[in-house]
Design an enzyme around this catalytic site. Sequence first.
Site, PDB file in Angstrom:
ATOM      1  N   ASP A 137       0.843  -1.202   0.000  1.00  0.00           N
ATOM      2  CA  ASP A 137       0.000   0.000   0.000  1.00  0.00           C
ATOM      3  C   ASP A 137       0.879   1.254   0.000  1.00  0.00           C
ATOM      4  O   ASP A 137       2.098   1.171   0.175  1.00  0.00           O
ATOM      5  CB  ASP A 137      -0.902  -0.047   1.247  1.00  0.00           C
ATOM      6  CG  ASP A 137      -1.947   1.054   1.251  1.00  0.00           C
ATOM      7  OD1 ASP A 137      -2.255   1.581   0.170  1.00  0.00           O
ATOM      8  OD2 ASP A 137      -2.452   1.380   2.346  1.00  0.00           O
ATOM      9  N   ASP A 149      -8.853   3.662  -2.177  1.00  0.00           N
ATOM     10  CA  ASP A 149      -9.857   4.131  -1.217  1.00  0.00           C
ATOM     11  C   ASP A 149     -11.120   4.667  -1.879  1.00  0.00           C
ATOM     12  O   ASP A 149     -11.323   5.874  -1.993  1.00  0.00           O
ATOM     13  CB  ASP A 149      -9.234   5.195  -0.309  1.00  0.00           C
ATOM     14  CG  ASP A 149      -8.101   4.606   0.510  1.00  0.00           C
ATOM     15  OD1 ASP A 149      -7.944   3.368   0.519  1.00  0.00           O
ATOM     16  OD2 ASP A 149      -7.358   5.380   1.140  1.00  0.00           O
ATOM     17  N   GLU A 182       2.539   5.081  -4.003  1.00  0.00           N
ATOM     18  CA  GLU A 182       2.509   6.025  -5.156  1.00  0.00           C
ATOM     19  C   GLU A 182       3.827   6.782  -5.297  1.00  0.00           C
ATOM     20  O   GLU A 182       4.150   7.129  -6.440  1.00  0.00           O
ATOM     21  CB  GLU A 182       1.346   7.019  -4.985  1.00  0.00           C
ATOM     22  CG  GLU A 182      -0.014   6.370  -5.106  1.00  0.00           C
ATOM     23  CD  GLU A 182      -0.347   5.430  -3.928  1.00  0.00           C
ATOM     24  OE1 GLU A 182       0.080   5.749  -2.808  1.00  0.00           O
ATOM     25  OE2 GLU A 182      -0.991   4.400  -4.141  1.00  0.00           O
TER      26      GLU A 182
HETATM   27  C1  GLC Z   1      -4.760   3.326   2.860  1.00  0.00           C
HETATM   28  C2  GLC Z   1      -5.230   2.110   2.084  1.00  0.00           C
HETATM   29  C3  GLC Z   1      -6.288   1.385   2.869  1.00  0.00           C
HETATM   30  C4  GLC Z   1      -5.740   1.019   4.246  1.00  0.00           C
HETATM   31  C5  GLC Z   1      -5.225   2.259   4.969  1.00  0.00           C
HETATM   32  C6  GLC Z   1      -4.531   1.921   6.270  1.00  0.00           C
HETATM   33  O1  GLC Z   1      -5.771   4.251   2.957  1.00  0.00           O
HETATM   34  O2  GLC Z   1      -5.683   2.453   0.809  1.00  0.00           O
HETATM   35  O3  GLC Z   1      -6.722   0.239   2.192  1.00  0.00           O
HETATM   36  O4  GLC Z   1      -6.713   0.401   5.004  1.00  0.00           O
HETATM   37  O5  GLC Z   1      -4.309   2.955   4.139  1.00  0.00           O
HETATM   38  O6  GLC Z   1      -3.455   1.101   6.070  1.00  0.00           O
END
Ligand code: GLC
Length: 766
Positions: free
Chosen positions: A407, A481, A410
Amino acid sequence: MKAFGKIISHKTEGKKILFQFENGCGRLEVLTDKIINVFSGFDCDYHRSRAIEGDKAVPTEISVSTEGESVVVKTASLTAKVFDNFYVDFYDEKNQVLCRDYRGERCIRGKITEEMRVLAASEGHSLDEGAKEKKIQVVKQMEGDECFYGLGDKTGFLNKRGYEYEMWNTDEPAPQVDSFKSLYKSIPFFVTLRKNVVYGLFFDNSYRSVFDMGKESDDYFWFGCEEGNLDYYFIAGEDMPQVLGGYTYLTGTVPLPQMWTLGYQQSRWGYVTEEDIMEVAENMRRNQIPCDVIHLDIDYMERYKVFTWNKERYQDQKKTIRDLKEDGFKIVTIIDPGVKVEEGYDIYDTGVKEGYFATTPEGEIYVNAVWPGDAVYPDFGKEEVRKWWGDNQKFLLEQGVSGVWNDMNEPASFRGELPADVVFTDEDEISNHARMHNLYGHNMAKATYEGLKKHDGKRPFVITRACFAGTQKYSTAWTGDNHSIWAHLQMAIPQLCNLGMSGMSFVGTDVGGFGSDTTKELLIRWVQTGCFSPLFRNHSAIGTRRQEPWTFDKETMDIYRKYVKLRYRLIPYYYDLFFEGETSGLPIMRPLVLHYEKDENVKNNNNEFLVGENLLVAPVTEQGVTCRTVYLPAGEWYDYWTGEKIEGESYILAKAPLDTCLMYVKAGSIIPNFPEQEFVGEKEIDTLILDVYAGQGSYEHYQDNGTDFAYRQGEYNQYHIEQKENVLKISLAHKGYEKIYKKVLVKFAGKQWEADFADGMEMILK
Ligand code: GLC
């Protein structure tokens, strides 16, 4: 873009045709008879591709001649004509225009005055001036009826005609609407469809780029960028699947995954302790909702330090994970790239000592902030860093983790975007954030994939948020998200279909929606759509209304269970599609236009999709709706639930009460099914169950051990199944896996037959 000027000379070197213009050089390179690269080195004289690995040129007959003002390069199926100013026009073998460069000037919108800006800003609006002339710019003539598909995860509807997008991986948690120009993924590839014409264009440049699909003018569409090279591929094909096949030939296909990854996955940011996880697992089994995976979000780590485990929240995670495994659950953990700045923390210390983190131009380690507070960024463009990161996956594997969720890659940064000049490495070259930004998630996923492959030996299960072209070789992806809003359920269909049209076929959305609060009805309609997306995960944000299947009422849970069970029945169909996709590059979830491109009715169909070629899904994606129109393309279709036969090329009005997701199966289809299971692998499956729909058709069914790479050495079985005039024939087309089915169970027109399996068997269905 500067004008190249007149062609001074050209020469042919192998499959390359080199041009000297008045103001620079350019070249065409023929890779296959359907793929031609157009290149001019603004930055360096070679392809600096991270999307394409290896040399993709194959022996191809070409002829080069001059015709009037142009130099003509011909293959068996494609002609490119090069003119002064490096204008390149493409024709098919019948000399029909495919795509021409636009000869006029761009009509850039009038300037936005300071007064307009100030006035708009008083109410919080920011005005967009539109994209200026770019240093590198390819402007193509709009012939008229173009529709555009692909471009990754962009918001909005399926057909991108009329919109402008940016390729710049962007972490944006606000509700993502049609006016957004970029999201988490940058895939600079699209397919153009016109009447009797289809082709693809792939701009292989990782810098921030613009794709204007006819927003600025109806006379042309264009893409461009300020840095890097003019480096794009023209991909011809007889139809959309062939064009997509050309793109995935260049950038790679999705490798066959482990079978359990096709099962249902439950997640939430906020499963903090061991007990939270056990409770989810118990609820799944108690409520008989099949489930294979539970995800651990950032809460499992010690103060958000990657490759650590929180000792207060988990007494013995190895045991917990082992116990869960016995009950059929796999654990997938999140890993973010940002490494906490903390002396004494081994990941940070090693990275500092070895020079593994990005630096400022002055040579200081660059610090920004993510979940752990001050954080530094591994320089994934460097092979050594990828290897180190890959080896760190061992820690997770040792705890019993089965897959890794990447995650914030980017990369996300809480204290403003990384400056363009932050120093990163691009393989052997010193580079910067401007060039490496869009490749950051790609390189992180690659590191994770390679580490898991090396230390686990199984087919790696990686999920990533950020991607570039080619990431499909290493990772699955989710769309980041989204919110629990109906508009995002609606968007899920075109968004996932366009990801598939961009080579990323193992994708899904957060079922139920991540941010905001879901409702009973929205969750039900979302699971009815989400159970068909290749990656099938319910995930939500901390603090939002809970949305596990049991958190509403009995009706919700019963419907939820019905669709998770449906997915589990269809797992062998999905697995077959993945096996086929590893060769063809075709996605699992497909827009109707992919198979019916000549049908005007489907070019803008945003609310139906195909799974493979034969299963059509038409979910309800609006609140309160229990009846909808469905368009069925040419052919005969069977209503999945009632068995009613419907003539295609027609719109129908169909009832879809809350417990119904409309599904139709093409006549002649053969769809393999699994028996009911709580998780993949719960039962030893020795019966081949086939759901057969009257008509004429054939099907290839694939079978292997579902976990490792032995299939690449031929350890698999492939069954060729054919039906014609009520006779079903089954033969073993490839025999390499020991567990050949013992029995066959055929379901046909409300009846069923069972027989012992024999190679070359025939069954009469009457
Ligand atoms: C980001 C991710 C999400 C995750 C959050 C906490 O917003 O896109 O899926 O739950 O971070 O890690």
